[in-house]
Motif scaffolding. Sequence first.
Motif, PDB file in Angstrom:
ATOM      1  N   ALA A  89       0.813  -1.222   0.000  1.00 31.36           N
ATOM      2  CA  ALA A  89       0.000   0.000   0.000  1.00 31.36           C
ATOM      3  C   ALA A  89       0.845   1.270   0.000  1.00 31.36           C
ATOM      4  CB  ALA A  89      -0.941  -0.005   1.200  1.00 31.36           C
ATOM      5  N   HIS A  92       0.872   1.458  -3.840  1.00 29.72           N
ATOM      6  CA  HIS A  92      -0.478   1.331  -4.414  1.00 29.72           C
ATOM      7  C   HIS A  92      -1.458   1.945  -3.413  1.00 29.72           C
ATOM      8  CE1 HIS A  92       0.860  -1.325  -7.687  1.00 29.72           C
ATOM      9  NE2 HIS A  92       1.626  -1.929  -6.794  1.00 29.72           N
ATOM     10  N   GLN A  93      -1.722   3.248  -3.570  1.00 27.19           N
ATOM     11  CA  GLN A  93      -2.466   3.998  -2.555  1.00 27.19           C
ATOM     12  C   GLN A  93      -3.952   4.121  -2.913  1.00 27.19           C
ATOM     13  OE1 GLN A  93      -0.156   7.610  -2.475  1.00 27.19           O
ATOM     14  NE2 GLN A  93       1.736   6.433  -2.183  1.00 27.19           N
ATOM     15  N   ALA A  94      -4.790   3.783  -1.922  1.00 32.12           N
ATOM     16  CA  ALA A  94      -6.240   3.725  -2.154  1.00 32.12           C
ATOM     17  C   ALA A  94      -6.798   5.051  -2.679  1.00 32.12           C
ATOM     18  CB  ALA A  94      -6.957   3.327  -0.867  1.00 32.12           C
ATOM     19  N   PHE A  98      -5.254   3.171  -6.151  1.00 35.05           N
ATOM     20  CA  PHE A  98      -4.211   2.165  -5.886  1.00 35.05           C
ATOM     21  C   PHE A  98      -3.016   2.304  -6.840  1.00 35.05           C
ATOM     22  CE2 PHE A  98      -7.990   0.708  -3.852  1.00 35.05           C
ATOM     23  CZ  PHE A  98      -7.561   0.169  -2.654  1.00 35.05           C
ATOM     24  N   MET A 195      -6.794  -7.986  -3.960  1.00 32.44           N
ATOM     25  CA  MET A 195      -6.676  -7.063  -5.103  1.00 32.44           C
ATOM     26  C   MET A 195      -7.889  -7.193  -6.025  1.00 32.44           C
ATOM     27  SD  MET A 195      -2.645  -6.757  -6.020  1.00 32.44           S
ATOM     28  CE  MET A 195      -2.209  -8.468  -6.212  1.00 32.44           C
ATOM     29  N   ILE A 198     -10.895  -5.083  -4.916  1.00 35.22           N
ATOM     30  CA  ILE A 198     -10.866  -3.617  -4.982  1.00 35.22           C
ATOM     31  C   ILE A 198     -12.010  -3.174  -5.881  1.00 35.22           C
ATOM     32  CG2 ILE A 198      -9.541  -1.639  -5.860  1.00 35.22           C
ATOM     33  CD1 ILE A 198      -6.981  -3.166  -4.994  1.00 35.22           C
TER      34      ILE A 198
END
Length: 361
Positions: A89, A92-94, A98, A195, A198
């Motif tokens: 994370a 790969h940021q929400a 991501f 994943m 998401i």
Amino acid sequence: MVKTVSRSLAACLFCVVWGVHVNASEMVNSEAAEAYLQPQSQWPPKHSDAAEDVAPVPLPVKLDDYLVQLGKVLFHDKGLSGDSSVSCASCHQADIHFADHSKLSPGVQGRLGKRTTPMLRLVGLWEILFWDARIDTLEALIEQPLTDPLEMDNTVEAAVTYITSQAKYVEAFTIAYGDDAITWPRAAQAIAEFMRSIPSPERPFDLFMQAVKMEDFTQAEDVLSKQEREGLHLFRTKAGCVQCHSGALFSDQRLHNTGLTYYGRRFEDLGHFNISGKPEDVGKFRTPSLRYLSERNHFMHNGLFDDLLGIVRMYAHGGSRPKPRGEQVNDPLFPKTTDLLQPFDLSKEEEQALLAFLRTL
Ligand code: HEC
Ligand code: HEC
């Protein structure tokens, strides 16, 4: 194509005969925008070299909730990296689908790789993964960031030892698998399942496609403006984008050389050639998804582009076509830009329409 040309000719004759100033291409496009308020089978034909058309996001698939929960905790756990400083994370940021706010994402000790971090929305739809398509399943992929010295710089053994040392994981593995055996394939399976979970929020384009399917054209007109429908038309026809950016992902899941190899220069990246060793693969990259595009802020495998209008203009010029210089003339590895990219004329209004359409994805 032929139809568009003959129509704009007709429009031009019209303005000559009547002595009024009418922007022919605008007239043609606004007619086209209306043509999309019909069942998809009656839309103007797509570019003749396009195998597939544009498509809405599919319904979510059924997933295993316990695996998703376990995978989510692993995805966010910095303990999986060599020096406990970086998790999946971190890059790969929400809040940015991501992907990453930075062009290049720092791994352990701030080390930088060469490529930009792709977003993970709709990641379950890919049949080939990474910018150079070097792997084809999510489960098999996860070991790569884990062990890459520029990313998490760990070993599978050390990661498993770490997971086993945490009471919370012993419990979570037992809930997910029915026993407490902690193995790397199980951890990777859980992360992959997370994943795939998401969400892919529907975008105006998806609402438009649903309305078209229901034949509710008042609703369709509400969710996609005339300008956005003109953009859809350009995307599917003269701009040729749909040749490669098609389906729900807006990717044909194939590799192309669009001229961004930077051969012999500082940012050189030989793309799929690094995997296959075949000269024809120099500079080939997987067609990226155009989903959630306008909410991300840097583009292409190297993240060097941040201006969508600039990208559209590059395509209108027929893509980037570097010329070999000096000894490069005889170099069998000198990259060749795909012939699928051909120059086309785009008025200022059409540029804006195409950009407006891209923002609906
Ligand atoms: C240091 C930043 C960084 C970390 C940490 C990281 N990634 Fe990535 N990720 C990237 C970059 C950069 C790429 C693109 C690499 C390439 O294509 O060569 C990528 C690509 C991917 C892809 C391919 C997506 C696609 O569209 O093909 C997946 C899936 C992925 N990462 C999952 C993970 C998982 C799971 C973890 C944790 C185990 C992780 N990443 C950790 C930066 C990172
Ligand atoms: C020949 C196939 C092809 C065609 C046609 C094509 N693209 Fe692309 N597109 C690609 C590939 C491959 C990349 C990635 C190139 C790279 O990273 O080096 C890309 C990248 C992009 C990106 C960056 C996306 C990201 O997430 O980094 C945008 C935006 C884009 N294309 C828009 C368009 C538009 C708009 C059109 C039509 C005018 C178009 N493309 C036509 C293959 C194509």
